[in-house]
Write a protein that holds these residues in place. Structure first.
Motif, PDB file in Angstrom:
ATOM      1  N   THR A  26       0.455  -1.499  -0.128  1.00 52.21           N
ATOM      2  CA  THR A  26       0.156  -0.271  -0.184  1.00 52.21           C
ATOM      3  C   THR A  26       0.873   1.400  -0.236  1.00 52.21           C
ATOM      4  OG1 THR A  26      -1.603   1.190   0.973  1.00 52.21           O
ATOM      5  CG2 THR A  26       0.131  -0.042   2.025  1.00 52.21           C
TER       6      THR A  26
ATOM      7  N   HIS B 166      -5.532   6.828   5.452  1.00 49.22           N
ATOM      8  CA  HIS B 166      -6.613   5.734   6.054  1.00 49.22           C
ATOM      9  C   HIS B 166      -7.326   6.758   7.002  1.00 49.22           C
ATOM     10  CE1 HIS B 166      -5.797   2.138   4.022  1.00 49.22           C
ATOM     11  NE2 HIS B 166      -4.362   2.304   4.442  1.00 49.22           N
TER      12      HIS B 166
ATOM     13  N   SER C 151     -11.302   0.808   6.847  1.00 50.34           N
ATOM     14  CA  SER C 151      -9.954   2.345   6.978  1.00 50.34           C
ATOM     15  C   SER C 151      -9.335   2.242   8.015  1.00 50.34           C
ATOM     16  CB  SER C 151     -10.941   2.917   6.458  1.00 50.34           C
ATOM     17  OG  SER C 151     -11.254   3.077   4.976  1.00 50.34           O
TER      18      SER C 151
ATOM     19  N   GLY D   6      -6.799   0.231   8.795  1.00 51.01           N
ATOM     20  CA  GLY D   6      -5.481   0.027   7.402  1.00 51.01           C
ATOM     21  C   GLY D   6      -5.745  -1.103   6.750  1.00 51.01           C
TER      22      GLY D   6
ATOM     23  N   THR E 155      -9.115  -1.880   1.647  1.00 51.65           N
ATOM     24  CA  THR E 155      -9.656  -1.734   3.090  1.00 51.65           C
ATOM     25  C   THR E 155     -11.274  -1.541   2.572  1.00 51.65           C
ATOM     26  OG1 THR E 155      -9.794   1.221   1.958  1.00 51.65           O
ATOM     27  CG2 THR E 155      -8.338  -0.178   3.851  1.00 51.65           C
TER      28      THR E 155
END
Length: 405
Positions: free
Chosen positions: A34, A41, A102, A105, A189
């Protein structure tokens, strides 16, 4: 809801087969890491929190108003309720899980939860889009009908609601049976259709989904509301001052509908096509999460545009806040009696006579008693909500195009 690189933390929550598929390029050949920071996030979580809260409150309020006030239970309003139900399901079945993911993460409920999330949110999202198209077509078709609408006939609207859910299932079930598939997207997510797999199987599905679930509903909406606006322009020659105000109101409503539709769904469609046909690294997690969030904003925006800008619902909302009955003579009062109509009449103004002219009336709940007269030189008007007279002589009617959400 675009697939890009998925976080290693999210991978840990899926089974080894899914992670292996991602490492082998199943999710688009990315590096499977990511680039979305903890701050990123957090921002996404805050946005989803606001969207989910407002969407839940707005759609629940719509359902409360519909259940509390019988005057709102007209056939056309059932389509608005169908939109609210589909949006409410997104707020309940989708947004909380992506919000929780979110904040951490990473995806939290495993591969099966990812597939369910992707299917349920795609299903409800497409139901909402198709319902908007059915709503616009219903207004257009009723406007063009030369007979008085039967406001107690729920059959046509019920078929439209069944169509919206059946059509959505037609396009959301195939990924469960091998035509494309549901998987993690963006920074890992959320989950949706895999936009980045470069196979003929997946690309063919993406093209069909884009055309039949985004472009076609949009074209139906633009065509039908364009015809509605054109009909109002025809009436403006009869009563310029009144019709011009109504024309401006309809134009404003149509522009708002189209802009919000494009704002919520066009970035999503564009990024999906870029992810499908572009290079593997073209769509980054940061870029892919924005269209996903914008698409979810439709759940909070739709009730405001299609319901609270509707005079019927708004007046009932005011009445509920004041703990009073809806205002006497309001559009809500006669919503069950006067529906969208197309009436053929003959207007007589002094020695001049307009023969056999089709006036289109797009009214959703405007009481017949409140319809303005054509002018002081016209013959007395008749109440168009009453039964047709058996007398075949020409009659004089006062008509005005009206649009209630």
């Amino acid at each position: 809801m675009l697939v890009s690189n998925v976080s290693l933390g999210g991978c840990a929550e899926f089974n080894s087969a899914l992670c292996a598929g991602a490492g082998e390029g199943h999710l688009g050949g990315g590096s499977y890491r990511t680039t979305l920071t903890p701050t990123g996030h957090l921002i996404v979580a805050v946005c989803l929190g606001f969207i989910g809260t407002f969407g839940l409150v707005n759609n629940l309020l719509v359902l409360v108003l519909f259940c509390r006030y019988k005057i709102l239970r007209s056939p056309i309003n059932l389509l608005l309720i169908n939109i609210s139900i589909s949006d409410l399901l997104v707020c309940v079945l989708g947004t909380p899980f992506s919000f929780a993911a979110s904040t951490q993460g990473r995806w939290l409920i495993g591969e099966g939860g990812c597939v369910w999330y992707g299917f349920a949110n795609s299903l409800c999202g497409i139901v909402s889009l198709i319902s908007l198209a059915v709503l616009s077509y219903e207004r257009y078709s009723t406007m063009m009908t030369p007979a008085e609408a039967d406001s107690s006939n729920y059959r046509k609207i019920s078929l439209g609601i069944i169509l919206s859910w059946g059509y959505s299932l037609l396009w959301t079930l195939p990924p469960l049976f091998g035509w494309s598939h549901y998987g993690p997207e963006g920074p890992g997510t959320t989950c949706s259709v895999d936009w980045t797999a470069k196979t003929a199987n997946n690309i063919s599905y993406i093209i069909c989904l884009f055309v039949f679930c985004l472009i076609v509903p949009f074209m139906v909406i633009v065509f039908c509301y364009g015809k509605l606006l054109y009909a109002i322009k025809q009436v403006s020659g009869i009563n310029v001052s009144v019709s011009r105000k109504r024309e401006q109101r309809v134009l404003f409503m149509v522009v708002i509908m189209v802009i919000c539709y494009l704002l919520c769904w066009l970035p999503y469609g564009i990024m999906a096509l870029l992810a499908t046909f572009g290079p593997p690294d073209l769509v980054t997690p940061e870029a892919s999460i924005i269209p996903s969030v914008l698409a979810k904003t439709s759940t909070a925006i739709n009730p405001v545009i299609y319901v609270f800008m509707n005079k019927q619902f708004f007046r009932c909302f005011q009445a509920m806040l004041r703990c009073k009955a809806p205002l006497r003579g309001s559009s809500a009062r006669s919503s069950s009696k006067v529906a969208t109509k197309a009436v053929r009449g003959v207007a007589v103004t002094g020695p001049r006579r307009t023969n056999d002219f089709l006036f289109l009336v797009a009214s959703l709940g405007q009481p017949a008693a409140a319809v303005p007269q054509l002018g002081p030189s016209c013959e007395p008007t008749i109440d168009i909500s009453k039964a047709h007279s058996s007398d075949n002589k020409p009659v004089v009617v006062s008509l005005v195009a009206h649009f209630d959400g």
